[in-house]
Each structure stands twice: as structure tokens, then as C-alpha cells.
Design a protein around this motif. Structure first.
Motif, PDB file in Angstrom:
ATOM      1  N   PHE A 100      39.542 -52.144   2.820  1.00 40.65           N
ATOM      2  CA  PHE A 100      39.952 -53.677   2.608  1.00 40.65           C
ATOM      3  C   PHE A 100      40.529 -53.898   4.066  1.00 40.65           C
ATOM      4  N   MET A 101      40.982 -52.725   4.580  1.00 43.23           N
ATOM      5  CA  MET A 101      41.669 -52.943   6.174  1.00 43.23           C
ATOM      6  C   MET A 101      40.396 -52.565   6.809  1.00 43.23           C
ATOM      7  N   ILE A 102      39.613 -51.613   7.049  1.00 46.10           N
ATOM      8  CA  ILE A 102      38.049 -51.441   7.317  1.00 46.10           C
ATOM      9  C   ILE A 102      37.575 -52.918   7.293  1.00 46.10           C
ATOM     10  N   LEU A 103      37.245 -53.595   6.227  1.00 44.25           N
ATOM     11  CA  LEU A 103      36.632 -54.934   5.941  1.00 44.25           C
ATOM     12  C   LEU A 103      37.792 -55.970   6.733  1.00 44.25           C
TER      13      LEU A 103
ATOM     14  N   ILE B 268      41.975 -38.381   5.985  1.00 43.38           N
ATOM     15  CA  ILE B 268      42.588 -38.566   7.127  1.00 43.38           C
ATOM     16  C   ILE B 268      42.310 -38.524   7.920  1.00 43.38           C
ATOM     17  N   LEU B 269      41.711 -38.368   8.599  1.00 39.46           N
ATOM     18  CA  LEU B 269      40.909 -37.996  10.204  1.00 39.46           C
ATOM     19  C   LEU B 269      40.984 -39.130  10.707  1.00 39.46           C
ATOM     20  N   GLY B 270      39.731 -40.575   9.508  1.00 41.19           N
ATOM     21  CA  GLY B 270      39.240 -40.980   9.421  1.00 41.19           C
ATOM     22  C   GLY B 270      40.161 -42.371  10.413  1.00 41.19           C
ATOM     23  N   MET B 271      41.412 -42.190   8.914  1.00 36.52           N
ATOM     24  CA  MET B 271      43.329 -42.586   9.221  1.00 36.52           C
ATOM     25  C   MET B 271      42.895 -42.399  10.904  1.00 36.52           C
ATOM     26  N   VAL B 272      43.518 -41.641  11.086  1.00 35.85           N
ATOM     27  CA  VAL B 272      44.252 -41.801  12.211  1.00 35.85           C
ATOM     28  C   VAL B 272      43.379 -41.915  13.727  1.00 35.85           C
ATOM     29  N   ILE B 273      42.449 -42.019  13.844  1.00 34.74           N
ATOM     30  CA  ILE B 273      41.330 -42.640  14.857  1.00 34.74           C
ATOM     31  C   ILE B 273      41.659 -44.172  14.222  1.00 34.74           C
ATOM     32  N   PHE B 274      41.445 -44.962  13.618  1.00 29.09           N
ATOM     33  CA  PHE B 274      41.127 -45.647  13.220  1.00 29.09           C
ATOM     34  C   PHE B 274      42.521 -46.332  13.622  1.00 29.09           C
TER      35      PHE B 274
ATOM     36  N   ILE C 173      37.008 -53.737  24.528  1.00 32.30           N
ATOM     37  CA  ILE C 173      35.644 -52.503  24.172  1.00 32.30           C
ATOM     38  C   ILE C 173      35.368 -51.606  24.237  1.00 32.30           C
ATOM     39  N   VAL C 174      35.997 -51.312  25.375  1.00 29.33           N
ATOM     40  CA  VAL C 174      36.388 -49.284  24.751  1.00 29.33           C
ATOM     41  C   VAL C 174      37.036 -48.828  23.463  1.00 29.33           C
ATOM     42  N   ALA C 175      38.512 -49.909  23.196  1.00 29.10           N
ATOM     43  CA  ALA C 175      39.270 -49.059  22.213  1.00 29.10           C
ATOM     44  C   ALA C 175      37.986 -50.089  20.768  1.00 29.10           C
ATOM     45  N   ARG C 176      37.612 -50.498  20.831  1.00 30.31           N
ATOM     46  CA  ARG C 176      36.677 -51.446  19.489  1.00 30.31           C
ATOM     47  C   ARG C 176      35.515 -50.479  19.698  1.00 30.31           C
ATOM     48  N   PHE C 177      35.102 -49.180  20.192  1.00 29.22           N
ATOM     49  CA  PHE C 177      34.064 -48.316  20.129  1.00 29.22           C
ATOM     50  C   PHE C 177      35.094 -46.907  19.731  1.00 29.22           C
ATOM     51  N   PHE C 178      35.526 -47.407  20.166  1.00 30.85           N
ATOM     52  CA  PHE C 178      37.038 -46.041  19.422  1.00 30.85           C
ATOM     53  C   PHE C 178      37.373 -46.185  17.927  1.00 30.85           C
ATOM     54  N   GLN C 179      37.714 -47.664  17.551  1.00 30.43           N
ATOM     55  CA  GLN C 179      37.443 -48.375  16.184  1.00 30.43           C
ATOM     56  C   GLN C 179      36.698 -47.773  15.359  1.00 30.43           C
ATOM     57  N   GLY C 180      35.681 -48.213  15.600  1.00 30.98           N
ATOM     58  CA  GLY C 180      34.797 -48.619  14.746  1.00 30.98           C
ATOM     59  C   GLY C 180      34.328 -46.585  14.274  1.00 30.98           C
TER      60      GLY C 180
ATOM     61  N   LEU D  48      35.739 -43.194   7.456  1.00 33.00           N
ATOM     62  CA  LEU D  48      36.876 -44.080   6.684  1.00 33.00           C
ATOM     63  C   LEU D  48      35.786 -44.431   5.689  1.00 33.00           C
ATOM     64  N   ALA D  49      34.955 -45.362   6.132  1.00 33.51           N
ATOM     65  CA  ALA D  49      34.236 -45.886   4.635  1.00 33.51           C
ATOM     66  C   ALA D  49      32.602 -44.906   3.442  1.00 33.51           C
TER      67      ALA D  49
END
Length: 448
Positions: A21-24, A80-86, A103-110, A116-117
Motif C-alpha cells: 500500500f505504501m508503494i502505491l 528489508i533492504l527495499g524498505m530501507v532504500i524506500f 528528481i534524483v530522490a525519486r530515482f532512488f525511491q524507485g 519491495l514490490a
């Protein structure tokens, strides 16, 4: 021990669904908060577009890699790694002070989302079997349906009442709690004894990212898309020859899988278009605010949630394919009603009533599509299959939206353009129904 096992299992699904849900949520928050984001950071139209595109590039490009990484390195560890990066990416987005920063932050969040997904769905396959798995996937489908809609509401709420930044900052404490809960309640999954397909990973990342970029590019669009297709073609050739491929091509040998992937591609193309163009009509034609627009999607949200939850019982009785056929047929009726009833004068008659029908159809469609995409996969294929399901979902939405909006660009008038886009979406859903009837149904009826 028995009591502990049950308690652990009961906690696993909430952890997974809150993560998903958090990703969406974040994409929807960007959508409804885009005006405030642009004003705060002095973004022009192209820069604002890249706030979404940057996320889509890494998210879509890394999904296959993220799915296979869970198989090889352990799904809980990758989760867990995905959650940390997100969470770190969310912090960077929330503290953004310039176009380059966000924009760079959104790259990283992706990147975090791409890891995670696939892990969310794969962990469901690891921890739930038989009837409990059917129910878990049904709730997973419900989350996919309601996440975007609630995101519209929360995005408008944060942008109107607090700040769009708070919509990203809230991810950080949630991620910390989820990491702690994961360590406590989710056991370490077995690893597949295989090497990571480095060449395949690079080709898939390059091909998928180029395809997503080409779809939204303003210049050299056709050459970029052709190049992306060529790279993906090479990727498939490499996967056929390697002993430990990123995506086991055996997944496509089962027509239920391949049919479900194609039907999902078409379904999400139509659905994403509806989610994109309807809020615009509500704001430009009906004069709704971003917050009211979010609430205006509640008829669809409630219908999706109720009927997604019912799919566990329905699929147990009738099977995935029959429920899927019913869901697609009802969705087609809902889209057709949108064109027939919507004269642009009444939200309740022209939008809300068709929304309820569309929500019922979507609720009955998402879970069977997910189940058919991962049915009968081995433990070593679960991550790859989950990554492929999420990749198809992402790509179908991007391609469908780009194609439909491009074809509708020559139509003048908000309402006329909207009707044309919904008609094209309806045609795509009809094709998805035909694929289900011709490809999936004959195989699934024999196996039952």
C-alpha cells in the motif's frame, strides 16, 4: 509452538499489505500534490513530469532484477533492504529544495519500490498455501485497487491541509515499524542455489528503462522505443541460453501464465488510463478541488475492496478463470456506461454510477489475474514470477496510457476527449476478455 506459528502467520499478511500500500500511495500523492510541488520548487512542466518519470524508470526497469534477487539472496533480506532504500528515498524527496534534488530522490525511491514490490507477492507465496493463499492474494488485489484511490485522497489532504512533503515523511516511521515487525514475525526464506544473471539483469534494466523513457520522451521517441525493443529481444535470446536466467522462460510454457500476463498488460493499460483522465475531467469540467476529486473516487474504491475480498470465496467455488471472465465483462459494461450516461452535467449519474460497476469488475479481475500469473510456480521461481507480474502491471499501465492519450490528442473538448479515451479503454478490455477466453480458459478448464 502451534500458537506462535499461527500468530506469526496472522501478522505476515498485514506487514506485506501495508508495504504494498505504501508503494502505491506515493505515486498518487505526487499526482494530487503536483501543483504544490511545482510551486514550492519552481518546477517547469518538463521537470514536474520527471518527478513521476524518474520513479517509473527505476521502478519498472529494476522489477525483474528485484524479483530474482529475492530468490537468490533471500526474500526477507531483500524485503528489508527495499524498505530501507524506500524510506531513505522518501526522506530525500521530502527534504527536496530543487528540481535536481527531487528528481534524483525519486530515482532512488524507485529502486526501493522495485525491490519491495516483487518481494511482497513472493512472501505471500512463501507463507500461505491453499485456501489461505487464495484469501491472501485476494486482499493483495484489493490493496492494488484501493491504494491508488486512497492515495488521491491523502495526496489532496496533505497538499491542502499540511504539506506535500508530509506525505513522504510519513513513510519513514512506518518503514521503521515494518522493518522491526518483519524481523520479528517473518522467518528467513530459503535461498535458491544459483548465481545472479548479471548480463540478463543489465539487459533487462536497460531495455525496460529505455522503453519507459521512450514512451514519455518528447524527442526521438520512435528510435528509443525501437532500440528498447531490440535490447529486450537480445535479453530473451540470452535468457534462452543461460542456465540460471533472470526470468525462467519455463514460466511462459504454461498458457495460463502467458495469457494472464497479456490480459494483465491490457487490463492495466485501460485501468491506468481511467485513473489518469477521470481526475482531470473532475477538476477541469466539474470544477472539483484535488481533495474533493480524491473523495469522488470512493464509489470505485469501496466496490473494489468489497468484491476483491469476495474473490477468495468465488474462486474457490467457480475457479480463477470464470471469475476473471466475469470481472472483465462487468468492467466493460462499466466503461460503456461511462460513455452512455456521462453528459457532463451530473457527477452522480455520469461518473459515480459507472464507477461502482467498474469497481465491481476491477475487484473481481485483479486477484484472479495475480493468481493465474503465479499458479503452480516452484519455490525457486516465485520471486521471478512475482517480479514479472509487477513488471507487466507497470508496463501495461505506462504503454496503455501513452498510447490512448496520444490517439486522443487530436480530439477537441474536455468531454469529447474523455469519451474517446474511455472508448479506447473499453476496446482494450474487450481484447483482454478475448485473450482470457481463447488462451487461458481452455487450459484452465482441462486442469480442473
Amino acid at each position: 509452538m502451534e500458537t506462535i506459528a499461527v500468530r506469526k502467520t496472522d501478522w505476515i499478511l498485514p506487514i506485506i499489505l501495508i508495504n504494498y500500500f505504501m508503494i502505491l500511495l506515493d505515486n498518487s500523492i505526487v499526482f494530487t500534490g503536483s501543483v504544490r510541488i511545482a510551486a514550492d520548487l519552481n518546477l517547469n512542466a518538463i521537470q514536474l513530469t520527471w518527478v513521476s518519470n524518474a520513479y517509473a524508470l527505476t521502478f519498472g526497469g529494476l522489477l525483474l532484477f528485484g524479483g530474482r534477487a529475492g530468490d537468490i539472496f533471500g526474500r526477507r533480506r531483500v524485503f528489508i533492504l527495499g524498505m530501507v532504500i524506500f524510506a531513505i528515498g522518501s526522506l530525500f524527496v521530502g527534504t527536496a529544495t530543487s528540481a535536481t534534488h527531487i528528481i534524483v530522490a525519486r530515482f532512488f525511491q524507485g529502486v526501493g519500490s522495485a525491490i519491495l514490490a516483487p518481494s511482497t507477492l513472493a512472501l505471500i507465496l512463501d507463507n500461505y498455501k491453499d485456501k489461505s493463499r487464495v484469501k491472501a492474494i485476494a486482499l493483495y488485489g484489493a490493496t492494488a485497487g484501493v491504494g491508488a484511490s486512497i492515495g488521491l485522497v491523502l495526496g489532496g489532504f496533505f497538499a491542502s491541509v499540511f504539506s506535500w512533503r508530509d506525505g513522504f515523511f510519513i513513510n519513514i516511521p512506518i518503514a521503521i515499524l515494518l522493518i522491526l515487525a518483519t524481523l520479528k514475525f517473518i522467518g528467513a526464506s530459503q535461498k535458491v542455489k544459483a548465481k545472479m544473471d548479471i548480463i540478463g539483469s543489465l539487459l533487462s534494466i536497460l531495455g525496460m528503462s529505455a522503453l519507459i523513457y521512450g514512451i514519455s520522451a518528447e524527442n526521438f521517441q520512435v528510435p528509443i522505443i525501437i532500440g528498447a525493443i531490440m535490447v529486450l529481444g537480445i535479453f530473451i535470446l540470452v535468457e534462452r541460453k543461460i542456465s540460471t536466467p533472470l526470468i525462467p522462460l519455463s514460466l511462459f510454457h504454461d498458457k495460463r501464465h502467458s495469457g494472464a500476463y497479456l490480459a494483465r498488460f491490457l487490463f492495466t493499460g485501460a485501468s491506468f488510463t481511467y485513473w489518469f483522465v477521470t481526475p482531470q475531467l473532475l477538476q477541469t469540467h466539474f470544477g472539483f478541488s484535488p481533495l474533493v476529486t480524491g473523495f469522488a473516487f470512493f464509489p470505485l474504491t469501496i466496490a473494489v475492496f468489497i468484491f476483491s475480498y469476495q474473490t477468495a470465496r468465488l474462486t474457490e467455488k467457480y475457479g480463477n478463470t470464470k471469475v476473471l471472465i466475469t470481472g472483465l465483462a462487468i468492467s466493460i459494461v462499466g466503461y460503456a456506461l461511462t460513455v452512455i450516461l456521462n453528459t457532463g452535467e451530473s457527477y452522480f449519474i455520469g461518473i459515480a454510477i459507472p464507477m461502482i460497476v467498474i469497481g465491481i469488475g476491477q475487484g473481481l479481475t485483479l486477484s484472479p489475474l495475480t493468481s493465474l500469473g503465479v499458479v503452480d510456480t516452484t519455490e525457486g521461481e516465485a520471486g521471478s514470477a512475482s517480479g514479472l507480474v509487477n513488471t507487466i502491471h507497470q508496463m501495461g499501465g505506462s504503454v496503455g496510457l501513452a498510447l490512448i492519450t496520444a490517439l486522443a490528442s487530436h480530439i477537441s473538448g474536455n468531454l469529447a476527449t474523455y469519451h474517446f479515451e474511455v472508448i479506447l479503454s473499453t476496446i482494450i478490455l474487450v481484447i483482454a476478455l478475448v485473450v482470457t477466453l481463447v488462451v487461458i480458459y481452455p487450459v484452465d478448464s482441462k486442469s480442473n
